[in-house]
Design a protein around this motif. Sequence first.
Motif, mmCIF file in Angstrom:
data_model
loop_
_atom_site.group_PDB
_atom_site.id
_atom_site.type_symbol
_atom_site.label_atom_id
_atom_site.label_comp_id
_atom_site.label_asym_id
_atom_site.label_seq_id
_atom_site.Cartn_x
_atom_site.Cartn_y
_atom_site.Cartn_z
ATOM 1 N N GLU A 59 0.837 -1.200 0.000
ATOM 2 C CA GLU A 59 0.000 0.000 0.000
ATOM 3 C C GLU A 59 0.877 1.257 0.000
ATOM 4 O O GLU A 59 0.577 2.238 -0.684
ATOM 5 C CB GLU A 59 -0.910 -0.024 1.238
ATOM 6 C CG GLU A 59 -1.963 1.044 1.200
ATOM 7 C CD GLU A 59 -2.991 0.909 2.304
ATOM 8 O OE1 GLU A 59 -3.413 -0.225 2.616
ATOM 9 O OE2 GLU A 59 -3.380 1.954 2.864
ATOM 10 N N THR A 60 1.974 1.201 0.768
ATOM 11 C CA THR A 60 2.870 2.367 0.836
ATOM 12 C C THR A 60 3.433 2.681 -0.542
ATOM 13 O O THR A 60 3.444 3.835 -0.976
ATOM 14 C CB THR A 60 4.035 2.083 1.820
ATOM 15 O OG1 THR A 60 3.470 1.686 3.057
ATOM 16 C CG2 THR A 60 4.924 3.284 2.016
ATOM 17 N N LEU A 61 3.892 1.649 -1.218
ATOM 18 C CA LEU A 61 4.468 1.886 -2.552
ATOM 19 C C LEU A 61 3.425 2.463 -3.505
ATOM 20 O O LEU A 61 3.664 3.461 -4.187
ATOM 21 C CB LEU A 61 5.038 0.572 -3.127
ATOM 22 C CG LEU A 61 5.668 0.730 -4.515
ATOM 23 C CD1 LEU A 61 6.992 -0.005 -4.608
ATOM 24 C CD2 LEU A 61 4.755 0.220 -5.628
ATOM 25 N N LYS A 63 0.577 4.023 -2.851
ATOM 26 C CA LYS A 63 0.101 5.376 -2.497
ATOM 27 C C LYS A 63 1.142 6.436 -2.849
ATOM 28 O O LYS A 63 0.805 7.522 -3.312
ATOM 29 C CB LYS A 63 -0.281 5.438 -1.015
ATOM 30 C CG LYS A 63 -1.631 4.775 -0.755
ATOM 31 C CD LYS A 63 -2.122 4.998 0.659
ATOM 32 C CE LYS A 63 -3.574 4.545 0.785
ATOM 33 N NZ LYS A 63 -4.046 4.560 2.181
ATOM 34 N N ASN A 64 2.422 6.104 -2.627
ATOM 35 C CA ASN A 64 3.488 7.031 -3.039
ATOM 36 C C ASN A 64 3.472 7.237 -4.550
ATOM 37 O O ASN A 64 3.652 8.348 -5.046
ATOM 38 C CB ASN A 64 4.853 6.484 -2.617
ATOM 39 C CG ASN A 64 5.214 6.901 -1.205
ATOM 40 O OD1 ASN A 64 5.533 8.062 -0.954
ATOM 41 N ND2 ASN A 64 5.141 5.978 -0.285
ATOM 42 N N HIS A 65 3.233 6.146 -5.257
ATOM 43 C CA HIS A 65 3.233 6.214 -6.724
ATOM 44 C C HIS A 65 2.052 7.044 -7.228
ATOM 45 O O HIS A 65 2.185 7.826 -8.176
ATOM 46 C CB HIS A 65 3.202 4.790 -7.303
ATOM 47 C CG HIS A 65 3.908 4.670 -8.611
ATOM 48 N ND1 HIS A 65 4.234 3.467 -9.185
ATOM 49 C CD2 HIS A 65 4.340 5.614 -9.492
ATOM 50 C CE1 HIS A 65 4.836 3.690 -10.349
ATOM 51 N NE2 HIS A 65 4.905 4.968 -10.562
ATOM 52 N N THR A 67 0.632 9.484 -5.610
ATOM 53 C CA THR A 67 0.933 10.895 -5.298
ATOM 54 C C THR A 67 1.878 11.475 -6.342
ATOM 55 O O THR A 67 1.706 12.606 -6.809
ATOM 56 C CB THR A 67 1.570 10.999 -3.890
ATOM 57 O OG1 THR A 67 0.659 10.426 -2.960
ATOM 58 C CG2 THR A 67 1.865 12.432 -3.500
ATOM 59 N N LEU A 68 2.862 10.677 -6.707
ATOM 60 C CA LEU A 68 3.824 11.137 -7.718
ATOM 61 C C LEU A 68 3.117 11.409 -9.062
ATOM 62 O O LEU A 68 3.343 12.432 -9.710
ATOM 63 C CB LEU A 68 4.888 10.048 -7.895
ATOM 64 C CG LEU A 68 6.110 10.520 -8.636
ATOM 65 C CD1 LEU A 68 7.289 10.555 -7.676
ATOM 66 C CD2 LEU A 68 6.433 9.588 -9.779
ATOM 67 N N HIS A 201 11.246 4.644 -8.232
ATOM 68 C CA HIS A 201 10.124 4.831 -7.294
ATOM 69 C C HIS A 201 9.046 3.762 -7.478
ATOM 70 O O HIS A 201 8.223 3.552 -6.591
ATOM 71 C CB HIS A 201 9.500 6.233 -7.473
ATOM 72 C CG HIS A 201 8.891 6.451 -8.819
ATOM 73 N ND1 HIS A 201 9.415 7.295 -9.766
ATOM 74 C CD2 HIS A 201 7.793 5.901 -9.397
ATOM 75 C CE1 HIS A 201 8.661 7.265 -10.849
ATOM 76 N NE2 HIS A 201 7.681 6.424 -10.657
ATOM 77 N N ILE A 205 10.721 0.779 -2.813
ATOM 78 C CA ILE A 205 10.133 0.665 -1.464
ATOM 79 C C ILE A 205 9.898 -0.807 -1.118
ATOM 80 O O ILE A 205 10.115 -1.239 0.008
ATOM 81 C CB ILE A 205 8.813 1.477 -1.387
ATOM 82 C CG1 ILE A 205 9.121 2.982 -1.423
ATOM 83 C CG2 ILE A 205 8.012 1.121 -0.128
ATOM 84 C CD1 ILE A 205 7.896 3.872 -1.528
#
Length: 232
Positions: A59-61, A63-65, A67-68, A201, A205
Amino acid sequence: MMQMMLLNRRHFLNLSGFGVISFLFDPFKISFAQARKEEKMAYTAKDFGRLLGMEGFSETLLKNHFTLYQGYVTNTNKLNDTLGQMAKEGKVGIPEFAELKRRFGWEFNGMRLHEYYFENLGGKGGPVKTGNLYKKISQDFGSYESWEKEFKAVGAMRGIGWAVLYQDPLTKGLLNVWINEHDTGHPAGCTPILILDVFEHAFMIDYGLKRADYIEAFFKNIDWKGAEGRLK
Ligand SMILES: [Fe+2]
């Protein structure tokens, strides 16, 4: 608000007897049309939340992606607005305009390639062997396995960018292509069929430097039906 003002203006012109010709050449109407045109140019970030929970992608990866990706949409809109304003003010023959213009393809493709990438994820079970894409890949690359090996090798190339399976609309042939960053190496006029993000990216992660493991996870989650829908 603008629409109300336009209607009031039209009403006034009709009442004052200037008639249709005055309305057609009304600069207010032209600026309204221009404003609407500019409004249409604004891009909206798509929601790919359906991908959360996908096997091999934390989920972290993700969600970061996301946002990017949203940053590319914002910057594409900002560039469009700024360049449009500069053009309106006649500030086009200056280095600031030229440099922003050069940057546009990078931001735009950063936006659009992420959309293609997320859209071709979320599937399960591998390609359908009776499907048109599987058959076309097998025909163009000798076998599906040969294509997969080459595509994975393109994705594993050193550098940051994208591995893209393209279709040439003139020959209908398929091509595995390396795109450097977002904007270098696109074959003109070709249709992207399957997109793999290999910027760091997209995997660090979860996978650290093990890009090959990420590519395996990508393959387990390809939406083959979606990719096949892009085939002409
Ligand atoms: Fe990315």
